[in-house]
Motif scaffolding. Structure first.
Motif, short mmCIF file in Angstrom:
data_model
loop_
_atom_site.label_atom_id
_atom_site.label_comp_id
_atom_site.label_asym_id
_atom_site.label_seq_id
_atom_site.Cartn_x
_atom_site.Cartn_y
_atom_site.Cartn_z
N ASP A 64 0.70 -1.28 0.13
CA ASP A 64 -0.02 0.12 -0.04
C ASP A 64 0.75 1.24 0.05
O ASP A 64 0.34 2.53 -0.25
CB ASP A 64 -0.90 -0.06 1.27
N ASN A 120 -0.63 10.36 -7.62
CA ASN A 120 -1.85 9.66 -6.87
C ASN A 120 -2.12 10.32 -5.75
O ASN A 120 -1.39 11.17 -5.15
CB ASN A 120 -1.59 8.11 -6.46
N ASN A 121 -3.38 10.34 -5.22
CA ASN A 121 -4.01 10.49 -3.90
C ASN A 121 -3.38 9.79 -2.84
O ASN A 121 -3.43 8.66 -2.87
CB ASN A 121 -5.65 10.76 -3.84
N ASN A 145 -0.96 5.06 -0.52
CA ASN A 145 -1.93 5.17 -1.83
C ASN A 145 -3.33 5.01 -1.27
O ASN A 145 -3.65 3.82 -0.93
CB ASN A 145 -1.17 4.25 -2.90
N ASN A 147 -5.82 4.57 -3.34
CA ASN A 147 -6.60 3.85 -4.25
C ASN A 147 -6.59 2.36 -3.50
O ASN A 147 -7.42 1.64 -3.53
CB ASN A 147 -5.65 3.68 -5.70
N SER A 150 -8.97 2.61 -0.93
CA SER A 150 -10.54 2.44 -1.51
C SER A 150 -10.97 0.94 -2.01
O SER A 150 -12.04 0.74 -1.92
CB SER A 150 -10.59 3.32 -2.93
N ASP A 151 -9.81 0.32 -2.52
CA ASP A 151 -10.07 -1.12 -2.93
C ASP A 151 -10.55 -2.10 -1.94
O ASP A 151 -11.43 -2.76 -1.77
CB ASP A 151 -9.01 -1.65 -3.77
#
Length: 168
Positions: A64, A120-121, A145, A147, A150-151
């Motif tokens: 991550d 990336n955020n 990250n 993302n 979020s996943d």
């Protein structure tokens, strides 16, 4: 905040690395560079390569993480993230995490969401550390990250109809 609990160990591994306690003047500073620098192309001294290798191990310890870094009050900066693009006139002390960590010395901080060096955020988990003279002079941390977060949230199930939501 549970996702970031493991980050505390990673940050301590970064910040307690002995070469960071006395920064070597051969470590790169980017605040005078007029062009973007691709991290993968940085020419590193042996001292900086040692720090970079250490940060790379931390980066590889968690899928991550987008990056692991060392930012020092004189402007020395080392980041383990082969995809990073270091902006012209980059001064790590202007990054959102730096002033927050220095304002709360010794505590792990979480930054607000912002665009990381890859675009990336990310949220940065970081901490200010004491140098060999006992002064808080550098920050070590990891960029997480969002993302990946979020996943994880999207794949989380609570009962038959429940869901997880993320707020700031």
């Amino acid at each position: 905040s549970a996702m970031f609990e493991g980050s505390s160990s990673s940050i301590n591994v970064i910040g307690n690395f002995p070469p960071l306690k006395r920064p070597d003047p051969s470590i790169n500073r980017y605040n005078a560079r007029d062009m973007e620098t691709l991290n993968k192309d940085v020419k590193r001294s042996p001292a900086e390569q040692s720090i970079h290798s250490h940060l790379t191990l931390v980066l590889q310890s968690n899928q991550d993480y987008d990056g692991a870094f060392y930012s020092e009050s004189s402007g020395y900066y080392v980041v383990a993230d082969p995809g990073a693009k270091i902006s012209p006139k980059f001064d790590p002390k202007t990054r959102p995490y730096y002033s927050l960590a220095m304002a709360r010395p010794g505590e792990m901080i979480l930054s607000r969401v912002y665009k990381g060096l890859r675009g990336n955020n990310v949220v940065v988990a970081a901490r200010a550390f004491k140098d060999a003279e006992g002064e808080y002079s550098y920050v070590g941390g990891v960029a997480v990250n969002l993302n990946a977060l979020s996943d994880k949230i999207a794949s989380s199930k609570i009962g038959k109809t429940g869901y997880v939501a993320l707020t700031e």
